[in-house]
Scaffold this active site. Sequence first.
Site, PDB file in Angstrom:
ATOM      1  N   ASP A 192      -8.821  -8.458   2.574  1.00 15.38           N
ATOM      2  CA  ASP A 192      -8.698  -7.444   3.626  1.00 15.38           C
ATOM      3  C   ASP A 192      -9.911  -7.407   4.554  1.00 15.38           C
ATOM      4  O   ASP A 192     -10.742  -6.511   4.434  1.00 15.38           O
ATOM      5  CB  ASP A 192      -8.532  -6.068   2.962  1.00 15.38           C
ATOM      6  CG  ASP A 192      -8.027  -5.018   3.923  1.00 15.38           C
ATOM      7  OD1 ASP A 192      -7.674  -5.382   5.050  1.00 15.38           O
ATOM      8  OD2 ASP A 192      -7.978  -3.844   3.529  1.00 15.38           O
ATOM      9  N   GLU A 217       0.831  -1.207   0.000  1.00 14.98           N
ATOM     10  CA  GLU A 217       0.000   0.000   0.000  1.00 14.98           C
ATOM     11  C   GLU A 217       0.870   1.263   0.000  1.00 14.98           C
ATOM     12  O   GLU A 217       0.625   2.212   0.740  1.00 14.98           O
ATOM     13  CB  GLU A 217      -0.948  -0.010   1.199  1.00 14.98           C
ATOM     14  CG  GLU A 217      -1.848  -1.232   1.195  1.00 14.98           C
ATOM     15  CD  GLU A 217      -2.953  -1.215   2.242  1.00 14.98           C
ATOM     16  OE1 GLU A 217      -2.725  -0.685   3.326  1.00 14.98           O
ATOM     17  OE2 GLU A 217      -4.037  -1.760   1.939  1.00 14.98           O
ATOM     18  N   GLU A 239     -13.612  -2.513  10.820  1.00 12.55           N
ATOM     19  CA  GLU A 239     -13.375  -1.649   9.660  1.00 12.55           C
ATOM     20  C   GLU A 239     -14.405  -1.862   8.549  1.00 12.55           C
ATOM     21  O   GLU A 239     -14.999  -0.910   8.052  1.00 12.55           O
ATOM     22  CB  GLU A 239     -11.968  -1.878   9.122  1.00 12.55           C
ATOM     23  CG  GLU A 239     -11.683  -1.108   7.848  1.00 12.55           C
ATOM     24  CD  GLU A 239     -10.287  -1.353   7.296  1.00 12.55           C
ATOM     25  OE1 GLU A 239      -9.479  -2.004   7.964  1.00 12.55           O
ATOM     26  OE2 GLU A 239     -10.015  -0.874   6.184  1.00 12.55           O
TER      27      GLU A 239
END
Length: 764
Positions: free
Chosen positions: A279, A200, A307
């Site tokens: 993820d 990332e 999340e």
Amino acid sequence: MAAAGAEGFVLESTNWEGHPVTLIAANSDQGLLYGAFRLLALMQQGEPLSALDVHDAPRLKLRVLDHWDNPDRSIERGYAGQSIWDFWRLPGYVDPRYTDYARADASIGVNGIVLNNVSASSVYLTPRWIAKLAAIAAVMRPYGIRVYLSVLFNSPLDLGETSTGDPRDPQVIAWWHAKADEIYRAIPDFGGFTVKADSEGRKGPSQYGRTPADAANVLARALAPYHGVVLYRGFVYNNHLDWHDLKADRARAGVDNFASLDGKFEKNVIIQIKEGPIDFQAREPVSPLFAALLHTPQAIEVQTSQEYTGQQRHMVWLPSMWQWVLDTDMRVDGKHSPVKEIITGKTFNQPTGGFVSVVNVGMEPNWLHHPMAMANLYGYGKLAWNPDESLEKIIDTWTRLTWGNDPQVDRTIDAMQLGSWNVYESYTGPNGVGTLTNILGYHFGPGIESAERNGWGQWFRGEKDGIGMDRTVATGTGYIGQYPKELAEKYESLATCPDDLLLFFHHVPYDYKLHSGKALVQSIYDAHYDGARAAADYVPQWESLKDKIDPERYEKTHALFEYQAGHAIVWRDAINNWFHQISGIDDVQGRVGHHPNRIEAESMKTGGYRTVDVVPWETGSGGKAVECHAVKGCTLTTTLERPAGRYDVAVQYFDIWHGVSTYTLSVNGAPIATWKADDTLPPAQPDSHLDGQTSTRRTIHHVALKSGDVLELRGVPDLRLELFHGAQASGLTGAQGLRMEPNLQEYAPVDYIELGPDGPITPQ
Ligand code: GCU
């Protein structure tokens, strides 16, 4: 006592000089502490102390929490206020809250905390900051908790202390050795380092032509004399993938980057693997990397911080998902090899293993915002201690310790929590499609196509002909071939691929017939209606406990359940509308796209409101909403043509992070409700868009209505003027002026009003 090992304990009811006593025995202080916490928990559940016979020891050596906290107290993916670590006042001021947190964590068996974000700053490695870390470590130590640190891979270069970050360069090697010596002088029981690199956009060894093993080993050698470990994250992937390349696949990255390095890591390196290959989605298959590292200790990484699973505004009990992952049998070499035994080190005979959770507690008094969310942290601790613990037992113990021993309270909460993962999955992204959240925003509400046509690789390839990533060996990215043979065969064949992972592995037409017998798209429609209804049912279930719960927590939880019920409808409609449009297939039950009880704001008679587009279209009913730009407010009116009865009146509006609009709903001129759109949650980022993240529902229950009644909604916007300086003000340098900054306004936006949801509730 041998079976108790270094951390286990024995609890026994026995006699001492003729008196009944309770014995706590262990081989270490830490074992005694865990024994004492267990005893307290049993007492709180009303267990008699006369017949205790508990022998217990943790199955995993490392039970570690990852905080994604930054030096400025912001938290990446934190949903309960600022970081609890007040680094600016440390080491001088040590907040008593650290002790509360240490005690809470020790009570569930946690023995390590990584204090800072995986996207780490090198500042933590400076002498001033090491003193701060040491002050936290001193609080944690009596609770058997070691502190760890996430480190920036090229810290020595970043701090200007070497001329390169190359992990094989002698200067770099010497720097890490000296740094480890310095840290251990301050923190003799320091746990070790966590590393996120080459991922990332983070720098990593690849920029020097080196491997993750090179990077991990330099740190590991520096820590080894002190028995510290390196938790090197397997989450290494390129976020600039080529969407047009049908062979490109982010899911492949773990195995592609690490499998060939198996055996090349130092003994004190542990590869920390996210449970799934993408993820923390609501459901993903298990990462194949667990089966690819036969000579390297492994830790699983899960995320207590919600999340992608409702950000602690939706109740989602994640241990159900984690246990599903832990129980997955990878069938390495055709042999029994469930993930839980790989991470304890048993399957591949490794000396250590770990269970890590990203937790991100914050300064809110209850740590995680939703009173139900602590069940996730509790469940994490219990599964890290014993991955075979039954989910029913975990949740029932949590409920009793948190809400008391009333059987009705326990039954109700246990059942709601146990079903909640499947409920959330069913109104967000089922069939392994991914969560379908806005991945370019803050991962909260629906934003379906945000995952497509960009470099992030969270693609599901929803096209006219069908949907799903073809990850087969035969025609797709070949990802399935990364699994051991038996699992690969199961996933490769449509005949055996489970429905709940179908779209992760295969591209199929919308009318594809599932094993359940339903067509894919119909199953999606049904799941979303069922899921949203189940979420709505949390409200009456909770209300049935009203007299048995303290008012403060009752009200807070009630408001969150009301919110979840409304937001589940936003999800339901966004996803169903999108699938309806792309597939062109109608819902056999006629629900999708037909809302007979709904009155669109843009179709009401307006006093000042103007129609705007909602982007993406599927997150607003009919793709449109209305906004009021007049300081004094605007109105929407409609004359009802409904049979007389009592109705629930729901107002769907958008609650933007920064503004506080005011709404008043009236019937025939008499106000029946007034409220402020003052939500600042989800708190990750200010969002000024009308979309699936800000769409909010307010329901006014049991309103008596009849044909001819006039319903009026009045919205007063929050218009904010901003003082600014300089030439832009008036073309004159040095001038100042006031302007309306478009991103700061909340124009009392409204999507629709709905009566029902099921028409008259008690017809008159
Ligand atoms: C996700 C998350 C990031 C985080 C990353 C990680 O991508 O959205 O905020 O940094 O996971 O695990 O490193």
